[in-house]
Design a protein around this motif. Structure first.
Motif, short mmCIF file in Angstrom:
data_model
loop_
_atom_site.label_atom_id
_atom_site.label_comp_id
_atom_site.label_asym_id
_atom_site.label_seq_id
_atom_site.Cartn_x
_atom_site.Cartn_y
_atom_site.Cartn_z
N PHE A 73 -25.99 41.76 -1.41
CA PHE A 73 -25.86 40.82 -2.54
C PHE A 73 -24.46 40.99 -2.99
CE2 PHE A 73 -30.21 41.86 -2.33
CZ PHE A 73 -31.15 40.65 -2.52
N LEU A 74 -23.93 40.10 -3.63
CA LEU A 74 -22.59 39.65 -4.41
C LEU A 74 -22.91 39.19 -5.58
CD1 LEU A 74 -19.54 39.84 -3.72
CD2 LEU A 74 -19.65 37.69 -3.55
N THR A 75 -22.39 40.18 -6.66
CA THR A 75 -22.77 39.74 -8.23
C THR A 75 -21.25 39.64 -9.03
OG1 THR A 75 -24.82 40.90 -7.96
CG2 THR A 75 -24.08 40.42 -10.02
N PRO A 76 -20.87 38.36 -9.02
CA PRO A 76 -19.81 38.21 -10.02
C PRO A 76 -20.06 38.68 -11.51
CG PRO A 76 -20.11 36.15 -8.86
CD PRO A 76 -21.30 37.13 -8.72
N ARG A 77 -19.28 39.37 -12.34
CA ARG A 77 -19.68 39.45 -13.49
C ARG A 77 -18.41 38.97 -14.57
NH1 ARG A 77 -19.50 44.63 -14.32
NH2 ARG A 77 -18.58 45.13 -12.16
N ILE A 78 -18.80 39.06 -15.90
CA ILE A 78 -17.93 38.74 -16.89
C ILE A 78 -18.23 39.28 -18.31
CG2 ILE A 78 -18.70 36.30 -17.63
CD1 ILE A 78 -15.65 35.66 -17.95
N GLY A 79 -17.64 39.70 -19.10
CA GLY A 79 -17.90 40.24 -20.19
C GLY A 79 -16.97 41.01 -21.14
N ILE A 80 -17.22 41.72 -22.21
CA ILE A 80 -16.13 42.12 -23.23
C ILE A 80 -16.43 43.74 -23.04
CG2 ILE A 80 -16.42 40.09 -24.75
CD1 ILE A 80 -18.35 41.95 -26.27
N TYR A 81 -15.41 44.36 -23.50
CA TYR A 81 -15.54 45.79 -23.67
C TYR A 81 -14.91 46.33 -25.20
CZ TYR A 81 -10.42 46.73 -22.85
OH TYR A 81 -9.05 46.65 -23.05
N GLY A 82 -15.40 47.30 -25.75
CA GLY A 82 -14.91 47.86 -26.83
C GLY A 82 -14.54 49.40 -26.51
#
Length: 162
Positions: free
Chosen positions: A51-60
């Protein structure tokens, strides 16, 4: 989500182009952060267990420690190289030893936030490769040097056994 300990740092050479820091040749800083990235992604299946899973998000993140070193080779003839260890999260002002010139540096921010971009590649039911990039807005360095900006970016490659 994850919980990470991250060390970020750099060396600014010849910051003495700034009017307040004419005696400093080098500023090294190491910043330690606890970081919490959160991301979402979508998984694409290629084979039975791949499986290939692209991700996007935020970090603090929050700065929990670190150090800075101010160094000067511009000393009087009878003095040697001088270094002062400073807290990079506090405004630093004073005089270098054996000199009459003042220096002043702004503090780096303890809170830090940005964007997370990543991709996971599951090679089997038990093996995962992960590539992450954490990107923060550029920090202007006008209080340190006329050199421009600094990028707070973290790139990571991880191998997991599931």
């Amino acid at each position: 989500g994850e919980l990470n300990y991250v060390n970020k740092g750099a060396t600014l050479k010849e910051p003495e182009t700034h009017q307040w820091n004419g005696i400093i040749n080098r500023y090294e800083f190491n910043l330690n952060y606890i970081e919490l990235p959160l991301s979402v992604g979508y998984s694409f299946g290629f084979e039975k267990d791949m499986f290939l899973t692209p991700r996007i998000g935020i970090y603090g993140s929050y700065g929990i420690g670190g150090y800075g070193i101010l160094a000067s080779d511009n000393l009087k003839a009878d003095a040697g190289t001088a270094e002062i260890r400073v807290n990079p999260f506090q405004v630093t002002q004073g005089k270098m030893p054996a000199q009459d010139a003042q220096y002043s540096f702004d503090a780096f921010q303890r809170p830090n936030a940005g964007i997370v971009l990543g991709v996971d590649f599951d090679l089997s039911n038990h093996l995962r490769l992960t590539l992450d990039a954490k990107i923060k807005k550029k920090k202007k360095l006008t209080s340190y040097t006329n050199a421009g900006t600094i990028h707070f970016r973290t790139f990571g490659l991880s191998i997991f056994y599931l």
